[in-house]
Design a protein around this motif. Structure first.
Motif, short mmCIF file in Angstrom:
data_model
loop_
_atom_site.label_atom_id
_atom_site.label_comp_id
_atom_site.label_asym_id
_atom_site.label_seq_id
_atom_site.Cartn_x
_atom_site.Cartn_y
_atom_site.Cartn_z
N GLU A 73 -12.65 4.68 -7.20
CA GLU A 73 -13.97 5.31 -7.13
C GLU A 73 -14.71 4.97 -5.84
N THR A 74 -14.34 3.87 -5.21
CA THR A 74 -15.12 3.41 -4.06
C THR A 74 -14.38 3.50 -2.73
N ILE A 75 -13.23 2.84 -2.59
CA ILE A 75 -12.64 2.75 -1.26
C ILE A 75 -11.20 3.26 -1.14
N ALA A 76 -10.59 3.66 -2.25
CA ALA A 76 -9.16 3.98 -2.18
C ALA A 76 -8.83 5.34 -2.77
N ASP A 77 -7.73 5.93 -2.27
CA ASP A 77 -7.18 7.15 -2.86
C ASP A 77 -6.20 6.83 -3.98
N ASP A 78 -5.56 5.65 -3.90
CA ASP A 78 -4.57 5.26 -4.90
C ASP A 78 -4.59 3.74 -5.05
N CYS A 79 -4.20 3.26 -6.23
CA CYS A 79 -4.21 1.83 -6.51
C CYS A 79 -3.11 1.52 -7.52
N LYS A 80 -2.38 0.44 -7.25
CA LYS A 80 -1.35 -0.03 -8.17
C LYS A 80 -1.53 -1.53 -8.37
N VAL A 81 -1.57 -1.97 -9.62
CA VAL A 81 -1.63 -3.40 -9.90
C VAL A 81 -0.24 -3.97 -9.63
N THR A 82 -0.18 -5.02 -8.82
CA THR A 82 1.11 -5.62 -8.47
C THR A 82 1.28 -7.02 -9.07
N GLY A 83 0.22 -7.60 -9.62
CA GLY A 83 0.33 -8.92 -10.23
C GLY A 83 -0.97 -9.32 -10.92
N VAL A 84 -0.85 -10.13 -11.97
CA VAL A 84 -2.01 -10.63 -12.71
C VAL A 84 -1.72 -12.07 -13.12
N THR A 85 -2.71 -12.94 -12.97
CA THR A 85 -2.60 -14.30 -13.49
C THR A 85 -3.71 -14.53 -14.51
N ASN A 86 -3.52 -15.50 -15.38
CA ASN A 86 -4.62 -15.92 -16.25
C ASN A 86 -4.45 -17.39 -16.60
N ILE A 120 -3.35 -0.91 -2.47
CA ILE A 120 -4.21 0.28 -2.44
C ILE A 120 -3.97 1.08 -1.17
N LYS A 121 -4.19 2.38 -1.31
CA LYS A 121 -4.15 3.27 -0.14
C LYS A 121 -5.60 3.63 0.14
N LEU A 122 -6.08 3.14 1.27
CA LEU A 122 -7.50 3.35 1.63
C LEU A 122 -7.80 4.83 1.84
N LYS A 123 -9.04 5.21 1.49
CA LYS A 123 -9.51 6.56 1.78
C LYS A 123 -9.56 6.73 3.30
N ALA A 124 -9.39 7.96 3.76
CA ALA A 124 -9.39 8.24 5.19
C ALA A 124 -10.66 7.72 5.85
N SER A 125 -11.81 7.83 5.16
CA SER A 125 -13.06 7.37 5.73
C SER A 125 -13.10 5.85 5.90
N MET A 126 -12.28 5.13 5.17
CA MET A 126 -12.25 3.66 5.25
C MET A 126 -11.23 3.18 6.29
N GLN A 127 -10.29 4.01 6.67
CA GLN A 127 -9.19 3.58 7.54
C GLN A 127 -9.69 3.15 8.91
N GLY A 128 -10.73 3.74 9.40
CA GLY A 128 -11.26 3.35 10.70
C GLY A 128 -11.98 2.01 10.63
N ALA A 129 -12.33 1.57 9.41
CA ALA A 129 -13.09 0.32 9.24
C ALA A 129 -12.19 -0.89 9.14
N LYS A 130 -10.87 -0.74 9.31
CA LYS A 130 -9.94 -1.87 9.17
C LYS A 130 -10.22 -2.96 10.14
#
Length: 126
Positions: free
Chosen positions: A79-92, A116-126
């Protein structure tokens, strides 16, 4: 003979308790796909400890709360910064603190690793 039975019972209880409170899945993120970046999010919750409820049920309730938040974490990222997101690990990690029989609590902490794959608008902010 009684001492041997007591030691065996104590060992069983120790292993059972350590299994309940030490459940940690190492957050070893897998390979990050091309065009994705790695993001980590930390969560910490404290829930009141109920002296009248079984400890294992309270631990599971705390872990479920953490996993519920983790399951929605990618949605927030998309909803905020990415076009796609995949959980790759979780700890508890779960800890129980018993105060003076009134104010004990169960703490659960976790870390979520995501690719995550950043939205195009965020890619310049790297």
């Amino acid at each position: 003979m009684i001492a041997i039975r007591f030691c065996a019972a104590a060992a069983v209880l120790t292993f059972a308790a350590s299994g309940a409170f030490g459940q940690t899945t190492p957050a070893r993120p897998g390979p990050v796909p091309e065009g994705y970046v790695t993001v980590q999010s930390s969560i910490s919750l404290s829930l009141p400890f109920d002296q009248n409820a079984p400890v294992d049920e309270q631990v599971q309730k705390a872990q479920k709360a953490l996993y519920d938040i983790a399951s929605r974490n990618c949605s927030v990222v998309v909803e905020t910064i990415a076009d796609d997101c995949k959980v790759t690990g979780v700890t508890n990690n779960v800890d129980m603190q018993r105060g003076n029989n009134r104010d004990g609590f169960i703490s659960v902490r976790g870390q979520i690793s995501m690719a995550i794959k950043l939205k195009a608008s965020m890619q310049g902010a790297k």
